[in-house]
Motif scaffolding. Structure first.
Motif, PDB file in Angstrom:
ATOM      1  N   VAL B  42       0.771  -1.266   0.114  1.00  0.00           N
ATOM      2  CA  VAL B  42       0.093  -0.055  -0.048  1.00  0.00           C
ATOM      3  C   VAL B  42       0.956   1.069  -0.037  1.00  0.00           C
ATOM      4  N   PHE B  45       2.259   1.664  -3.351  1.00  0.00           N
ATOM      5  CA  PHE B  45       1.255   2.141  -4.568  1.00  0.00           C
ATOM      6  C   PHE B  45       1.090   3.548  -4.289  1.00  0.00           C
ATOM      7  N   ARG B  48       3.422   5.412  -5.846  1.00  0.00           N
ATOM      8  CA  ARG B  48       3.589   5.090  -7.262  1.00  0.00           C
ATOM      9  C   ARG B  48       4.686   4.230  -7.429  1.00  0.00           C
ATOM     10  N   ARG B  49       5.060   3.353  -6.252  1.00  0.00           N
ATOM     11  CA  ARG B  49       6.083   2.202  -6.939  1.00  0.00           C
ATOM     12  C   ARG B  49       5.190   0.947  -7.000  1.00  0.00           C
ATOM     13  N   LEU B  50       6.117  -0.009  -7.232  1.00  0.00           N
ATOM     14  CA  LEU B  50       5.401  -1.593  -7.221  1.00  0.00           C
ATOM     15  C   LEU B  50       5.602  -2.083  -5.935  1.00  0.00           C
ATOM     16  N   MET B  53       8.042  -7.395  -5.220  1.00  0.00           N
ATOM     17  CA  MET B  53       7.374  -7.907  -6.610  1.00  0.00           C
ATOM     18  C   MET B  53       8.300  -9.576  -7.208  1.00  0.00           C
TER      19      MET B  53
END
Lengths: 207, 343
Positions: B42, B45, B48-50, B53
């Motif tokens: 969260v 996001f 604005r990152r992932l 992963m």
């Protein structure tokens, strides 16, 4: 930001804007009023709204900023100065370096060493060419001075390595012959202008 | 009404309570681990990152990797630390967090099917210990949880730890007052300390939720809950920008992990209390347990959301907010509630 703005380092004459921060409270009553004002303006919720908007932008509007770095790389400006490349002639595949020695001469950190000899066709050939990357400061003078655009700065920014020597041999910097079609022309300083063909006039030999 | 309820339910046995305790330990530990994954995702996001992963699909196995890392890391006890207290402190945090969950309704009642060999037919209650002083017990256990960071910081012979411990004392003790006072007003309205009574008092749908009668108490409880769970705007115990990691500076491996699990278990506890006391609990018609999971999820998400959005406060601002703003408002709220109830 344009180049002109970027080059202007004269802070005193630039257009700086004073932010309107308002008066800072002096008396206790003023402080109390400020607290009440900020509480009921719900400024904190505005902050929450901003982060939520960013999250929605990232997730659903494709504005995610992540570059999956080792798998995905951003394009680098042709003027980026990193580990050198030695380019080949696109037509013949022969290397462009004519052994003039200008890069060795101009190198201000004395890290380029070259040795030349005449080959069997009495053509000048580079027999040894090394750059000591422990000394190189990546000033770019060698690429600027090269009359043949043979030595340029490559786009390789992953310069971590176990030993510096692994970057420094002529053969390592030279474009591999089988990758010749992938060779990128250098369009930084000293490169041929994009409309060079229009500017070339026919030689008298055509008549 | 309560007597009929008790008559209809099967008998609560010791085996059922033990099973329930094991379920709480296992599931809340797992949720705490999963919470770290959700938190990283969260936060990522919102920036604005992932986020994670690479381990498993969408980084889902990251928590397994974290677990392996925490369990296999070297367990360091610093030279001048008081080693006994240093070693015991993390378990205090984790233990109090889980003991607090004993009196909180976490999952629905169920009976283990008969065909399971040993435990078949055992009734597992929703609350491990359905105390009639539930809220008091939970608040008391969370207050006892302050000994974890406090002793940890003082035992480790490290000035950052000492500062973290001092901040633990001021922050947890001060905000206990606000938590207690803010939840006092709903307690006066309902007239009981049991979570079941709170749930039943708000059984009539959204319009019966206590948040409409006690919005001020709700906001105060949320703020104090953030402070008590050591979440970001009041993240002074381990303010990594100022006091390297505060009370957890010298901890490594699973000892640090127990602080972490305790923090996440506390977050879940606070979310459940907020959901049951102010947002109607779990007795919605039809959907039942799904609604409380959604409410708890919302509060959990709110904690992450706030962490992404708001800056830290300074220790003096923290104390100012507690004693000069929140505490008076809470007292006034209690007094007004009392007057309204009498009139």
């Amino acid at each position: 930001m344009g180049l002109e703005q970027f080059k202007n380092r004269n802070v005193g004459t630039q257009n700086y804007k004073m932010l309107d921060l308002g008066e800072s409270p002096k008396t206790g009553m003023d402080k109390f009023k400020q607290v009440v004002n900020r509480t009921f303006k719900l400024e904190l919720l505005v902050g929450l709204g901003v982060t939520m908007r960013e999250m929605i932008n990232a997730l659903f509007r494709g504005q995610m900023h992540t570059v999956k770095y080792p798998f995905e790389k951003l394009p680098i400006s042709p003027r980026y100065r990193a580990i050198h490349d030695m380019l080949r002639l696109l037509e013949s595949g022969h290397y462009r370096c004519i052994g003039c020695g200008l890069c060795e001469k101009i190198c201000i950190s004395n890290c380029i060493t070259m040795d030349t000899r005449y080959d069997e066709n009495q053509r000048k050939e580079v027999s040894e060419y090394t750059i000591n990357f422990g000394r190189c400061i990546f000033c770019g003078y060698c690429a600027e001075v090269c009359p043949e655009l043979a030595i340029v700065h490559g786009p390789r920014y992953e310069t971590a390595s176990e030993q510096r020597a692994s970057f420094s041999l002529f053969e390592d910097m030279l474009t591999p012959i089988d990758k010749l079609n992938l060779q990128q022309e250098y369009d930084g300083f000293g490169a041929v202008s994009p409309n060079a063909d229009e500017n070339i006039k026919k030689t008298p030999l055509a008549y | 009404m309560e007597t009929t309820l008790v008559q209809n339910l099967p008998e609560v046995t010791a085996a059922g309570v033990i099973i329930k305790a094991i379920i709480i330990l296992a599931v809340i530990s797992a949720i705490a681990g999963f919470g770290t994954f959700i938190e990283r995702k969260v936060l990522a996001f919102m920036q604005r990152r992932l986020g994670p992963m690479h381990v498993g699909p969408y980084g889902l196995l990251q928590l397994v990797a974290d677990g392996i890392k925490l369990f296999t890391k070297e367990d360091i006890v610093p030279q001048n630390a008081n080693s006994l207290i240093f070693k015991v402190a993390p378990s205090i945090t984790a233990a109090t967090a889980f003991i607090a969950l004993a009196a909180v309704p976490v999952f629905p009642d169920f009976t283990i099917p008969e065909w399971i060999p040993v435990l078949g037919g055992v009734f597992v209650p929703s609350i491990a210990a359905d105390l009639n002083i539930g809220i008091l017990f939970v608040l008391g256990m969370m207050a006892a949880g302050l000994y974890g960071p406090l002793l940890a910081g003082m035992a480790q012979a490290n000035k950052w730890g000492i500062i973290g411990a001092a901040r633990t004392a001021i922050q947890f003790l001060s905000y206990e007052v606000v938590t207690g006072l803010s939840i006092l007003a709903p307690i006066m309205l309902v007239g009981s300390l049991s979570f079941v009574d709170f749930n039943n008092a708000q059984a009539g749908g959204i319009s019966h939720w206590l948040i409409w009668q006690q919005p001020v108490a709700f906001v105060l409880f949320l703020i104090a809950g953030f402070a008590e769970t050591n979440r970001t705007p009041f993240d002074l115990l381990e303010h990594e920008a100022e006091v390297v990691s505060g009370y957890a500076t010298e901890y490594s491996g699973m000892r640090w992990g127990m602080f972490f699990i305790g923090e996440y278990a506390n977050m879940i506890t606070i979310s459940i209390i907020a959901a049951v006391v102010f947002l109607g609990g779990y007795s919605e018609v039809g959907i039942g347990w799904l609604t409380i999971i959604l409410k708890v999820g919302f509060f959990f998400f709110l904690m992450l959301w706030v962490r992404a959005a708001w800056p830290h406060v300074r220790p003096d601002q923290l104390m100012w907010l507690c004693w000069k703003v929140l505490m008076p408002i809470a007292v006034i709220n209690v007094v007004i509630t009392g007057i309204v109830m009498m009139v």
